[in-house]
Design a protein around this motif. Structure first.
Motif, PDB file in Angstrom:
ATOM      1  N   GLN A   1      30.668  43.474  40.476  1.00 39.89           N
ATOM      2  CA  GLN A   1      31.008  44.198  41.695  1.00 39.89           C
ATOM      3  C   GLN A   1      32.436  44.736  41.591  1.00 39.89           C
ATOM      4  OE1 GLN A   1      29.457  40.991  44.339  1.00 39.89           O
ATOM      5  NE2 GLN A   1      28.443  42.691  45.386  1.00 39.89           N
ATOM      6  N   THR A   2      32.766  45.670  42.481  1.00 35.87           N
ATOM      7  CA  THR A   2      34.043  46.377  42.358  1.00 35.87           C
ATOM      8  C   THR A   2      35.129  45.788  43.250  1.00 35.87           C
ATOM      9  OG1 THR A   2      33.556  47.945  44.130  1.00 35.87           O
ATOM     10  CG2 THR A   2      32.793  48.529  41.897  1.00 35.87           C
ATOM     11  N   PHE A   3      36.337  46.241  42.982  1.00 38.13           N
ATOM     12  CA  PHE A   3      37.458  45.853  43.841  1.00 38.13           C
ATOM     13  C   PHE A   3      37.281  46.412  45.251  1.00 38.13           C
ATOM     14  CE2 PHE A   3      39.422  44.596  39.921  1.00 38.13           C
ATOM     15  CZ  PHE A   3      40.250  43.546  40.291  1.00 38.13           C
ATOM     16  N   ARG A   4      36.540  47.491  45.387  1.00 32.03           N
ATOM     17  CA  ARG A   4      36.239  48.019  46.721  1.00 32.03           C
ATOM     18  C   ARG A   4      35.419  46.990  47.504  1.00 32.03           C
ATOM     19  NH1 ARG A   4      36.473  52.784  49.973  1.00 32.03           N
ATOM     20  NH2 ARG A   4      35.700  51.990  51.947  1.00 32.03           N
ATOM     21  N   ASP A   5      34.458  46.350  46.835  1.00 32.35           N
ATOM     22  CA  ASP A   5      33.656  45.300  47.481  1.00 32.35           C
ATOM     23  C   ASP A   5      34.542  44.123  47.906  1.00 32.35           C
ATOM     24  OD1 ASP A   5      31.208  46.689  47.038  1.00 32.35           O
ATOM     25  OD2 ASP A   5      31.122  45.892  44.998  1.00 32.35           O
ATOM     26  N   LEU A   6      35.477  43.746  47.037  1.00 31.20           N
ATOM     27  CA  LEU A   6      36.387  42.644  47.354  1.00 31.20           C
ATOM     28  C   LEU A   6      37.300  43.031  48.518  1.00 31.20           C
ATOM     29  CD1 LEU A   6      37.435  39.814  46.709  1.00 31.20           C
ATOM     30  CD2 LEU A   6      38.924  40.843  44.969  1.00 31.20           C
ATOM     31  N   HIS A   7      37.814  44.235  48.485  1.00 27.48           N
ATOM     32  CA  HIS A   7      38.666  44.772  49.567  1.00 27.48           C
ATOM     33  C   HIS A   7      37.939  44.685  50.917  1.00 27.48           C
ATOM     34  CE1 HIS A   7      40.619  48.022  51.927  1.00 27.48           C
ATOM     35  NE2 HIS A   7      39.447  48.625  51.954  1.00 27.48           N
ATOM     36  N   ASP A   8      36.700  45.185  50.965  1.00 24.36           N
ATOM     37  CA  ASP A   8      35.923  45.170  52.213  1.00 24.36           C
ATOM     38  C   ASP A   8      35.676  43.746  52.699  1.00 24.36           C
ATOM     39  OD1 ASP A   8      35.814  47.951  52.214  1.00 24.36           O
ATOM     40  OD2 ASP A   8      33.840  48.023  51.254  1.00 24.36           O
ATOM     41  N   THR A   9      35.395  42.836  51.789  1.00 29.83           N
ATOM     42  CA  THR A   9      35.099  41.449  52.152  1.00 29.83           C
ATOM     43  C   THR A   9      36.348  40.722  52.649  1.00 29.83           C
ATOM     44  OG1 THR A   9      33.352  41.455  50.488  1.00 29.83           O
ATOM     45  CG2 THR A   9      34.001  39.320  51.357  1.00 29.83           C
ATOM     46  N   ILE A  10      37.491  40.992  52.037  1.00 32.31           N
ATOM     47  CA  ILE A  10      38.745  40.381  52.503  1.00 32.31           C
ATOM     48  C   ILE A  10      39.029  40.829  53.937  1.00 32.31           C
ATOM     49  CG2 ILE A  10      41.261  40.355  52.229  1.00 32.31           C
ATOM     50  CD1 ILE A  10      40.774  40.494  49.168  1.00 32.31           C
ATOM     51  N   LEU A  11      38.908  42.129  54.188  1.00 33.89           N
ATOM     52  CA  LEU A  11      39.170  42.637  55.541  1.00 33.89           C
ATOM     53  C   LEU A  11      38.219  42.013  56.557  1.00 33.89           C
ATOM     54  CD1 LEU A  11      39.884  46.420  54.921  1.00 33.89           C
ATOM     55  CD2 LEU A  11      41.512  44.564  55.274  1.00 33.89           C
ATOM     56  N   LYS A  12      36.957  41.924  56.204  1.00 31.64           N
ATOM     57  CA  LYS A  12      35.962  41.340  57.108  1.00 31.64           C
ATOM     58  C   LYS A  12      36.273  39.856  57.364  1.00 31.64           C
ATOM     59  CE  LYS A  12      30.983  40.813  57.622  1.00 31.64           C
ATOM     60  NZ  LYS A  12      29.680  40.965  56.961  1.00 31.64           N
ATOM     61  N   SER A  13      36.650  39.137  56.317  1.00 33.46           N
ATOM     62  CA  SER A  13      36.903  37.699  56.464  1.00 33.46           C
ATOM     63  C   SER A  13      38.143  37.402  57.305  1.00 33.46           C
ATOM     64  CB  SER A  13      37.019  37.025  55.097  1.00 33.46           C
ATOM     65  OG  SER A  13      38.224  37.380  54.457  1.00 33.46           O
ATOM     66  N   TYR A  14      39.100  38.329  57.327  1.00 38.35           N
ATOM     67  CA  TYR A  14      40.295  38.151  58.151  1.00 38.35           C
ATOM     68  C   TYR A  14      40.210  38.924  59.471  1.00 38.35           C
ATOM     69  CZ  TYR A  14      43.056  35.423  54.883  1.00 38.35           C
ATOM     70  OH  TYR A  14      43.521  34.413  54.093  1.00 38.35           O
ATOM     71  N   GLU A  15      39.051  39.521  59.733  1.00 38.03           N
ATOM     72  CA  GLU A  15      38.789  40.269  60.965  1.00 38.03           C
ATOM     73  C   GLU A  15      39.763  41.439  61.139  1.00 38.03           C
ATOM     74  OE1 GLU A  15      38.739  37.463  64.202  1.00 38.03           O
ATOM     75  OE2 GLU A  15      37.180  36.264  63.246  1.00 38.03           O
TER      76      GLU A  15
END
Length: 186
Positions: A26-40
């Protein structure tokens, strides 16, 4: 397929972190989106990752897009860069910066590599949360929004239905005699 587990620390307080599991493809874009979601956090601002070392020094940049600034080396783009391609050692670290005005910084550390995928999970996924995330745009109460809903639902202000004044209807429920006699009976 390798599953990488990253611990994403809020830079200002290492007791606040999220663990995120992601496939190495998976890409860093996927990680970026997940970090933002996890920190609301919302997804309205610029962001970038930096490959890092054990001393949290910034290295090669992996950016959401090419920004209008001077680069020492051309940045990689999150959309095109797989996570696995940037892993250099078993304790690989990255620095993630979101919203260049507020400068939210997160320390991203590889904490586990697994060959087995959990079929019940849809990757990338937050697998652990610790601490209360900072509020992106201001203050966030320790009790959160759910408490405000409960507080509003059970608003016991004066004149609320079913709650009269002491002694109303000729009865005095709050007198000491009533309280004492009921305690003695028990």
């Amino acid at each position: 397929m390798a599953i990488l587990k990253f611990r994403v620390y809020f830079e200002e307080d290492e007791s606040i972190y999220r663990d995120i599991a992601i496939r190495h493809t998976q890409t860093f874009r996927d990680l970026h989106d997940t970090i933002l979601k996890s920190y609301e956090f919302d997804n309205k601002h610029k962001a970038t990752f930096f490959r890092s070392n054990d001393h949290w020094q910034r290295g090669r940049e992996i950016s959401l897009e090419k920004y209008d600034k001077d680069y020492k080396a051309e940045p990689l783009l999150m959309e095109d860069t797989s996570i696995g391609s940037e892993i250099r050692d078993p304790n690989q670290k990255f620095i993630y910066v979101y919203d260049f005005v507020k400068n939210w910084s997160f320390l991203v550390e590889l904490i586990n590599v697994s060959k087995e995928e959990n079929a019940k999970l849809s990757y990338p996924v937050m697998v652990r949360t610790e601490g209360i995330a900072p509020s992106q745009y201001g203050t966030k109460g320790l009790l959160g929004e759910k408490f405000a809903d409960v507080e509003e639902k059970y608003d016991l202000t004066l004149g609320a239905e079913g709650f009269g004044e002491k002694g109303e209807d000729g009865e005095d429920f709050g007198s000491e005699e009533t309280t004492e006699s009921s305690e003695e009976e028990v």
